[in-house]
Design a protein around this motif. Sequence first.
Motif, PDB file in Angstrom:
ATOM      1  N   TYR A 178      31.218  41.415  41.706  1.00 26.82           N
ATOM      2  CA  TYR A 178      32.639  41.108  41.485  1.00 26.82           C
ATOM      3  C   TYR A 178      32.996  39.631  41.541  1.00 26.82           C
ATOM      4  O   TYR A 178      34.024  39.237  41.003  1.00 26.82           O
ATOM      5  N   ASP A 179      32.208  38.849  42.266  1.00 24.79           N
ATOM      6  CA  ASP A 179      32.595  37.455  42.475  1.00 24.79           C
ATOM      7  C   ASP A 179      31.826  36.541  41.565  1.00 24.79           C
ATOM      8  O   ASP A 179      31.480  35.439  41.947  1.00 24.79           O
ATOM      9  N   SER A 180      31.555  37.003  40.376  1.00 24.72           N
ATOM     10  CA  SER A 180      30.751  36.195  39.494  1.00 24.72           C
ATOM     11  C   SER A 180      31.454  36.123  38.152  1.00 24.72           C
ATOM     12  O   SER A 180      31.300  36.984  37.313  1.00 24.72           O
ATOM     13  N   ASN A 181      32.278  35.090  38.007  1.00 24.14           N
ATOM     14  CA  ASN A 181      33.037  34.878  36.778  1.00 24.14           C
ATOM     15  C   ASN A 181      32.592  33.578  36.149  1.00 24.14           C
ATOM     16  O   ASN A 181      32.773  32.525  36.742  1.00 24.14           O
ATOM     17  N   PRO A 182      32.040  33.639  34.931  1.00 25.14           N
ATOM     18  CA  PRO A 182      31.761  32.355  34.285  1.00 25.14           C
ATOM     19  C   PRO A 182      33.061  31.561  34.161  1.00 25.14           C
ATOM     20  O   PRO A 182      34.132  32.151  33.941  1.00 25.14           O
ATOM     21  N   TYR A 183      32.989  30.254  34.314  1.00 24.27           N
ATOM     22  CA  TYR A 183      34.195  29.422  34.302  1.00 24.27           C
ATOM     23  C   TYR A 183      34.971  29.613  33.011  1.00 24.27           C
ATOM     24  O   TYR A 183      36.201  29.570  32.999  1.00 24.27           O
ATOM     25  N   ASN A 236      28.054  42.850  46.441  1.00 23.28           N
ATOM     26  CA  ASN A 236      29.420  42.825  45.928  1.00 23.28           C
ATOM     27  C   ASN A 236      29.790  41.456  45.359  1.00 23.28           C
ATOM     28  O   ASN A 236      30.528  41.375  44.363  1.00 23.28           O
ATOM     29  N   VAL A 248      25.568  44.529  51.710  1.00 20.12           N
ATOM     30  CA  VAL A 248      26.887  44.766  51.112  1.00 20.12           C
ATOM     31  C   VAL A 248      27.514  43.480  50.570  1.00 20.12           C
ATOM     32  O   VAL A 248      28.018  43.431  49.442  1.00 20.12           O
ATOM     33  N   GLY A 249      27.509  42.432  51.391  1.00 24.60           N
ATOM     34  CA  GLY A 249      28.179  41.203  50.985  1.00 24.60           C
ATOM     35  C   GLY A 249      27.559  40.602  49.738  1.00 24.60           C
ATOM     36  O   GLY A 249      28.264  40.214  48.793  1.00 24.60           O
ATOM     37  N   LEU A 256      41.601  32.965  30.750  1.00 23.91           N
ATOM     38  CA  LEU A 256      42.764  33.553  31.413  1.00 23.91           C
ATOM     39  C   LEU A 256      43.925  32.558  31.447  1.00 23.91           C
ATOM     40  O   LEU A 256      45.075  32.913  31.173  1.00 23.91           O
ATOM     41  N   GLY A 311      35.900  51.550  40.691  1.00 25.02           N
ATOM     42  CA  GLY A 311      36.753  50.386  40.925  1.00 25.02           C
ATOM     43  C   GLY A 311      36.670  49.934  42.372  1.00 25.02           C
ATOM     44  O   GLY A 311      37.686  49.692  43.017  1.00 25.02           O
ATOM     45  N   SER A 312      35.428  49.831  42.881  1.00 24.37           N
ATOM     46  CA  SER A 312      35.191  49.484  44.282  1.00 24.37           C
ATOM     47  C   SER A 312      35.824  50.501  45.243  1.00 24.37           C
ATOM     48  O   SER A 312      36.599  50.130  46.131  1.00 24.37           O
ATOM     49  N   ILE A 334      37.769  32.049  33.263  1.00 22.22           N
ATOM     50  CA  ILE A 334      38.958  31.528  33.946  1.00 22.22           C
ATOM     51  C   ILE A 334      39.761  30.657  32.976  1.00 22.22           C
ATOM     52  O   ILE A 334      40.996  30.703  32.953  1.00 22.22           O
TER      53      ILE A 334
END
Lengths: 325, 325
Positions: B199-204, B195, B191-192, B210, B166-167, B207
């Motif tokens: 973690y920063d890759s969410n198909p729209y 990561n 690193v950037g 959610l 979990g990171s 969202i």
Amino acid sequence: MSENSTYAEITEAIRAHDSFILLSHIRPDGDAIGSQLALGHALEAMGKTVHYINEDGLPDNLSFMAESQRIQTPPAEPLDVQVCIALDCATKPRLGENALHAASKAKLWINIDHHISNPAYGDLNHIDSTSPATGQILYQLIKSADMPLPDATRDAIYVAVSTDTGSFQYSNTTAATYEMAADLVRRGLDVGTINAQIYDSNPYRKIELLRSLLNTLQLENDGKVAHWELPYSVKEEYNLKPEDSEDQIDLIRGIDGVVAAAFFEELEDGKIRVSLRAKDDTFNACETAQLFGGGGHARAAGIRMAGPISDAREKVLAAISNAIS
Amino acid sequence: MSENSTYAEITEAIRAHDSFILLSHIRPDGDAIGSQLALGHALEAMGKTVHYINEDGLPDNLSFMAESQRIQTPPAEPLDVQVCIALDCATKPRLGENALHAASKAKLWINIDHHISNPAYGDLNHIDSTSPATGQILYQLIKSADMPLPDATRDAIYVAVSTDTGSFQYSNTTAATYEMAADLVRRGLDVGTINAQIYDSNPYRKIELLRSLLNTLQLENDGKVAHWELPYSVKEEYNLKPEDSEDQIDLIRGIDGVVAAAFFEELEDGKIRVSLRAKDDTFNACETAQLFGGGGHARAAGIRMAGPISDAREKVLAAISNAIS
């Protein structure tokens, strides 16, 4: 002065004095409060008298930290202290008017920070913009000076660095950051517990906030820009605290294809606080913020500007669109 | 055998053979795919022939990984290989029927895992339940054996360990975990970028899901029960994939005061899939699921029952209310 003081020079100044006021920026985050508690407890272990003052006091979400109740809002009268140490605060006014008044009897100012825009407003300054967190600078200071590193300092450094690196994820995380974490674990840090305290506590009002934000979410520029907003009426309705909206913007920055994210928040006085986030080098959040008198880092920056939200939104989105095209 | 083989014994077996099939568990996660890619590329750098097979193939959310297209679903005929290495898989059947068939010509089985329940089903086994991820065991194997550590291996180890901790947050994270991360950064890990990819890759559409779920969120029993729902029409509207709703329920289980969370999902055939989650021992998700013919674990269980959603919701919430009162 713009030259950095060495750790040795700062340590010498600390050893030569007895009473300290520690300050950090308004609307304090984990690195601000963590840095105050980390350094303060090291100083106390050296026998110093320490006052922990923050203009806005201790946010609820950091009240799990050991000895965090020591963080107080500024007293009405200036404190009788020899030294003021400003931590994680890019400009002197961001320490807050009342906090500056409380520190006004200090004869020596030490300024320790990792914001590249810090103009070195102290008598002694150590600004290291290559450090992901002020907490990591303090770790290095404490180690290099052989200062005490009590448990409260150990845990506070971890909170400072974990929160300012997005749990060791951001590009500012270095090998030294991970090595520091390893050392803190070897010194007894309870990784599972402290991370549950930092990241797994969701008051219901934060979920209500997220729902409200998502219902205002819009994409622009063919999905490259995501933005959402929070009217003051919603903050009142859900009884939100200032820290509730922190980091929520990471969710929309993370949408596939998004390179810039913006959060427009209406304040009580009608002004608009704008948070800007960049996913990568396609967009420089700081440069766009500076167009409106704001500032920050390339990946995360902020603006405070005139309302209403619709005006601020129109202006800032136009600037972002211009910046990424 | 239940005794662990040493890294030296495993290395000797690897050096003595030329062709390998690497497997990991069905419904693979970051540690499964990361372990396959990490070890596979080290083996290839040693001149070995490597087949990367997973019963379910490569999930979309890990397709950013270098050389991840090498992960293939099982071919119809067994592969001509000398050695099968099972990675991160607690039981042999969890490798998948077709994958096992593809590996059936292998004469030597090596089993490397961190699940405490692993019965050591290989000829050589290295099961280390103190390791937070199989990827971290492979890192130690590669270092101790002085095997090559190419960039694809470096990055895959990081993905494996970051996702399974979990990171770097879970209690299984050790000082050695952070030290490993420091070493990978010193070896050039970005690193950037990595990561952001993890973690920063969410198909729209996730969202949108959610937002839709949050707009149905309700609390019951004085805030002890949280539930939300997903009609089939919404799944069609946003073109959702089955994995999109996985883990989203953690958000509402995490609300302060909630002890039981329920997710009601309408399936294409009109049946309702119910996911139940318990926060602690106050609620046993499995016992409530069993009342409706479902099952699972105390903290996470499921039911498949007749619709419509409103009927299922009424019945299950009544049972939960009964269970926690």
